[in-house]
Write a protein that holds these residues in place. Structure first.
Motif, PDB file in Angstrom:
ATOM      1  N   LYS A 115       0.872  -1.374  -0.053  1.00  0.00           N
ATOM      2  CA  LYS A 115      -0.206   0.016  -0.069  1.00  0.00           C
ATOM      3  C   LYS A 115       0.759   1.278   0.127  1.00  0.00           C
ATOM      4  O   LYS A 115       0.079   2.343   0.418  1.00  0.00           O
ATOM      5  CB  LYS A 115      -0.525   0.053   1.092  1.00  0.00           C
ATOM      6  CG  LYS A 115      -1.655  -1.307   1.634  1.00  0.00           C
ATOM      7  CD  LYS A 115      -2.508  -1.268   0.316  1.00  0.00           C
ATOM      8  CE  LYS A 115      -2.782  -3.860   0.656  1.00  0.00           C
ATOM      9  NZ  LYS A 115      -3.772  -4.139  -0.700  1.00  0.00           N
ATOM     10  N   LEU A 116       1.970   1.086  -0.598  1.00  0.00           N
ATOM     11  CA  LEU A 116       3.102   1.927  -0.670  1.00  0.00           C
ATOM     12  C   LEU A 116       3.446   2.629  -2.051  1.00  0.00           C
ATOM     13  O   LEU A 116       3.871   1.854  -2.618  1.00  0.00           O
ATOM     14  CB  LEU A 116       4.187   2.123   0.653  1.00  0.00           C
ATOM     15  CG  LEU A 116       3.716   1.953   1.624  1.00  0.00           C
ATOM     16  CD1 LEU A 116       5.269   1.647   2.488  1.00  0.00           C
ATOM     17  CD2 LEU A 116       3.984   4.065   2.065  1.00  0.00           C
ATOM     18  N   LEU A 117       3.403   3.888  -1.860  1.00  0.00           N
ATOM     19  CA  LEU A 117       4.227   4.347  -3.987  1.00  0.00           C
ATOM     20  C   LEU A 117       5.262   4.992  -3.725  1.00  0.00           C
ATOM     21  O   LEU A 117       5.909   5.537  -3.237  1.00  0.00           O
ATOM     22  CB  LEU A 117       3.036   5.438  -4.327  1.00  0.00           C
ATOM     23  CG  LEU A 117       3.354   5.714  -5.680  1.00  0.00           C
ATOM     24  CD1 LEU A 117       3.306   4.837  -6.792  1.00  0.00           C
ATOM     25  CD2 LEU A 117       2.341   6.966  -5.938  1.00  0.00           C
ATOM     26  N   ALA A 118       5.907   3.964  -4.665  1.00  0.00           N
ATOM     27  CA  ALA A 118       7.819   3.887  -4.728  1.00  0.00           C
ATOM     28  C   ALA A 118       7.588   4.537  -6.111  1.00  0.00           C
ATOM     29  O   ALA A 118       7.235   4.077  -6.898  1.00  0.00           O
ATOM     30  CB  ALA A 118       8.523   2.943  -4.320  1.00  0.00           C
ATOM     31  N   GLU A 119       9.004   5.262  -6.711  1.00  0.00           N
ATOM     32  CA  GLU A 119       9.136   5.028  -7.731  1.00  0.00           C
ATOM     33  C   GLU A 119      10.717   4.381  -8.222  1.00  0.00           C
ATOM     34  O   GLU A 119      10.817   3.462  -6.882  1.00  0.00           O
ATOM     35  CB  GLU A 119      10.294   7.002  -7.961  1.00  0.00           C
ATOM     36  CG  GLU A 119      11.386   7.083  -6.974  1.00  0.00           C
ATOM     37  CD  GLU A 119      12.003   8.113  -7.137  1.00  0.00           C
ATOM     38  OE1 GLU A 119      11.783   9.381  -6.007  1.00  0.00           O
ATOM     39  OE2 GLU A 119      12.742   8.662  -8.520  1.00  0.00           O
ATOM     40  N   PRO A 120      11.142   3.939  -8.782  1.00  0.00           N
ATOM     41  CA  PRO A 120      11.715   2.318  -9.033  1.00  0.00           C
ATOM     42  C   PRO A 120      12.969   2.782  -8.821  1.00  0.00           C
ATOM     43  O   PRO A 120      13.764   1.774  -7.914  1.00  0.00           O
ATOM     44  CB  PRO A 120      11.848   2.476 -10.795  1.00  0.00           C
ATOM     45  CG  PRO A 120      10.950   3.639 -11.569  1.00  0.00           C
ATOM     46  CD  PRO A 120      10.675   4.115 -10.605  1.00  0.00           C
ATOM     47  N   SER A 121      13.915   4.154  -8.448  1.00  0.00           N
ATOM     48  CA  SER A 121      15.418   4.089  -7.629  1.00  0.00           C
ATOM     49  C   SER A 121      14.600   3.211  -5.807  1.00  0.00           C
ATOM     50  O   SER A 121      15.409   2.875  -5.595  1.00  0.00           O
ATOM     51  CB  SER A 121      15.326   5.214  -7.644  1.00  0.00           C
ATOM     52  OG  SER A 121      15.581   5.696  -8.931  1.00  0.00           O
ATOM     53  N   GLY A 122      13.685   4.050  -5.701  1.00  0.00           N
ATOM     54  CA  GLY A 122      13.273   4.099  -4.122  1.00  0.00           C
ATOM     55  C   GLY A 122      13.143   1.917  -3.688  1.00  0.00           C
ATOM     56  O   GLY A 122      13.233   1.545  -3.319  1.00  0.00           O
ATOM     57  N   ALA A 123      12.580   1.702  -4.813  1.00  0.00           N
ATOM     58  CA  ALA A 123      12.023  -0.089  -5.036  1.00  0.00           C
ATOM     59  C   ALA A 123      13.384  -0.978  -4.816  1.00  0.00           C
ATOM     60  O   ALA A 123      13.443  -2.124  -4.108  1.00  0.00           O
ATOM     61  CB  ALA A 123      10.873  -0.627  -5.961  1.00  0.00           C
ATOM     62  N   THR A 124      14.453  -0.626  -5.473  1.00  0.00           N
ATOM     63  CA  THR A 124      15.632  -1.307  -5.501  1.00  0.00           C
ATOM     64  C   THR A 124      16.640  -2.075  -4.463  1.00  0.00           C
ATOM     65  O   THR A 124      16.758  -2.902  -4.520  1.00  0.00           O
ATOM     66  CB  THR A 124      17.189  -0.617  -6.482  1.00  0.00           C
ATOM     67  OG1 THR A 124      17.408   0.374  -5.375  1.00  0.00           O
ATOM     68  CG2 THR A 124      16.652  -0.198  -7.174  1.00  0.00           C
ATOM     69  N   SER A 125      15.821  -1.267  -2.893  1.00  0.00           N
ATOM     70  CA  SER A 125      16.822  -1.457  -1.978  1.00  0.00           C
ATOM     71  C   SER A 125      15.332  -2.932  -1.724  1.00  0.00           C
ATOM     72  O   SER A 125      15.595  -3.651  -1.272  1.00  0.00           O
ATOM     73  CB  SER A 125      15.837  -0.913  -0.743  1.00  0.00           C
ATOM     74  OG  SER A 125      14.359  -0.286  -0.823  1.00  0.00           O
ATOM     75  N   VAL A 126      14.168  -2.815  -1.881  1.00  0.00           N
ATOM     76  CA  VAL A 126      13.384  -4.057  -1.629  1.00  0.00           C
ATOM     77  C   VAL A 126      13.703  -5.253  -2.464  1.00  0.00           C
ATOM     78  O   VAL A 126      13.966  -6.738  -2.155  1.00  0.00           O
ATOM     79  CB  VAL A 126      11.803  -3.700  -1.967  1.00  0.00           C
ATOM     80  CG1 VAL A 126      11.234  -4.953  -1.851  1.00  0.00           C
ATOM     81  CG2 VAL A 126      11.417  -3.009  -0.599  1.00  0.00           C
ATOM     82  N   ALA A 127      14.089  -4.926  -3.750  1.00  0.00           N
ATOM     83  CA  ALA A 127      15.233  -5.805  -4.914  1.00  0.00           C
ATOM     84  C   ALA A 127      16.165  -6.869  -4.159  1.00  0.00           C
ATOM     85  O   ALA A 127      16.482  -7.742  -4.429  1.00  0.00           O
ATOM     86  CB  ALA A 127      15.277  -5.164  -5.957  1.00  0.00           C
ATOM     87  N   ALA A 128      17.188  -5.275  -3.530  1.00  0.00           N
ATOM     88  CA  ALA A 128      17.878  -6.137  -3.042  1.00  0.00           C
ATOM     89  C   ALA A 128      17.612  -7.713  -1.907  1.00  0.00           C
ATOM     90  O   ALA A 128      18.157  -8.396  -1.617  1.00  0.00           O
ATOM     91  CB  ALA A 128      18.982  -5.275  -1.877  1.00  0.00           C
ATOM     92  N   ALA A 129      17.058  -6.748  -1.192  1.00  0.00           N
ATOM     93  CA  ALA A 129      16.588  -7.753   0.291  1.00  0.00           C
ATOM     94  C   ALA A 129      15.708  -8.850  -0.421  1.00  0.00           C
ATOM     95  O   ALA A 129      15.923  -9.672   0.367  1.00  0.00           O
ATOM     96  CB  ALA A 129      15.435  -6.893   1.134  1.00  0.00           C
ATOM     97  N   VAL A 130      14.718  -8.920  -1.388  1.00  0.00           N
ATOM     98  CA  VAL A 130      14.263 -10.314  -2.331  1.00  0.00           C
ATOM     99  C   VAL A 130      15.103 -11.273  -2.664  1.00  0.00           C
ATOM    100  O   VAL A 130      16.222 -12.517  -2.214  1.00  0.00           O
ATOM    101  CB  VAL A 130      13.401  -9.926  -3.212  1.00  0.00           C
ATOM    102  CG1 VAL A 130      13.232 -11.057  -4.394  1.00  0.00           C
ATOM    103  CG2 VAL A 130      11.917  -9.131  -3.039  1.00  0.00           C
TER     104      VAL A 130
END
Ligand SMILES: *Cc1c(COP(=O)(O)O)cnc(C)c1O
Length: 333
Positions: A287-302
């Protein structure tokens, strides 16, 4: 100007300077991700920061020191006492441009932001919305920087760098200071890496209080300049990048930030374009809105979870939320 690496006290000082002028952002638990990855995962919501990204922290720290601390503040920036300061200027159409415009408006200082000729309308409007003058010039960042320097010289304006300065890095580090307050037992912090201002600040904060925790950089495979520089043991330039994470397209880490990254960051993890898109959907599902740069941290955790090294409580810094409408349409398609 002192070029020693920033320390804990610089971040505490930054926090005092910017208090009340930028938001203390929430740290929220990512319920779906935590369940799926089998570790507690939290999101540090810099997408909810004023101007929509953490860059308001560094820009505000820099501009406040310049405008409100007399000779002492000017010395921190490297402006000699005899120079008159008529305004501030930068050369970025993105989050840094908005952040500098915002910071200048807070202290009533004139501001110019040099943007590319093909800047998209909403970005230009956002910058103008903070009262800054927009100057269009060329298409590359070197053309914009040259133009900004020319205007700075002619008008007596001070250039505000996007990442490669102690006051900027210390300002960004206040996000790390808040993480420590909000989650004192944090084990891993994932941070998007562009020029390295954000991660040098956050790693300084986190490592000085929790030396046993890990700070992990997230970089697109298509913008792996810090990853390659760490491997080479020196700053490496990768040329033009085309990653969808437009905030991370810097082609080399900063001369000032890189030694701090070398000293305090445990590792940098590369993420594919597909993984960034997928992480963008993961953040939307929280339920949060990120821009692609902001989501890279989640990609790294995944990726860390898939490789078996994710350790909770983990915090992913959602560094910004200024996503273009087309990006959201694509993410949801
Ligand atoms: C600028 C930016 C980054 C990268 O920050 P650096 O300090 O250059 O490493 C990451 N995410 C967003 C949203 C940004 O605007």
């Amino acid at each position: 100007m002192s070029l020693r690496p920033i320390e804990w006290d610089d971040i505490v000082r930054a926090e005092q300077r910017i208090r009340g002028k930028v938001a203390k952002t929430p740290l929220v638990k990512a319920h779906r991700l935590s369940e799926r990855l089998g570790q507690e995962v939290y999101l540090k919501c810099e997408n909810l920061q004023v101007t929509g990204s953490f860059k308001a922290r560094g820009a505000t720290n820099f501009v406040q020191a310049l405008a409100t601390e007399g000779d002492e503040g000017r010395q921190l920036i490297g402006v000699t006492a005899d120079r008159s300061v008529q305004g501030v200027i930068t050369g970025s159409s993105g989050n840094h441009g908005q952040a500098v415009a915002y910071a200048a408006q807070q202290v009533g200082l004139p501001c110019v932001v040099v943007v590319p000729e093909d800047v998209i309308g909403v970005k230009e409007q956002a910058i103008r919305g903070f009262g800054a003058e927009v100057v269009r010039c060329g298409r590359t960042s070197s053309e914009r920087i040259a133009k900004a320097e020319e205007i700075a010289e002619a008008r007596g304006y001070v250039f505000v760098p996007p990442y490669d300065h102690p006051l900027v890095a210390a300002g960004q580090g206040t996000a790390g200071l808040e993480i420590l307050q909000q989650r004192p037992d944090v084990r891993m912090v994932f941070v998007p890496v562009g020029g390295g201002g954000l991660i040098s600040g956050v790693s300084t904060a986190v490592k000085s209080r929790l030396p046993g925790s890990q700070v992990v950089g997230a970089e697109p495979e298509l913008a792996n300049d810090t990853y390659l520089s760490l491997e080479a043991g020196k700053v490496v330039d990768i040329g033009v990048s085309t990653t969808v994470a437009d905030g991370l397209r810097s082609n080399h880490p900063g001369q000032y930030t890189f030694p701090i990254v070398q000293k305090r960051v445990d590792r940098v993890t590369l993420v594919s374009e597909a993984a960034i898109w997928s992480a963008l959907r993961d953040v939307l599902a929280e339920k949060l809105l990120a821009e692609p740069s902001g989501a890279t941290s989640v990609a790294a955790a995944v990726r860390a979870a898939a490789e078996g090294w994710l350790e909770g409580p983990a915090v992913c810094v959602i560094s910004g939320g200024n996503a273009a409408a087309e990006v959201l349409v694509e993410a949801l398609a």
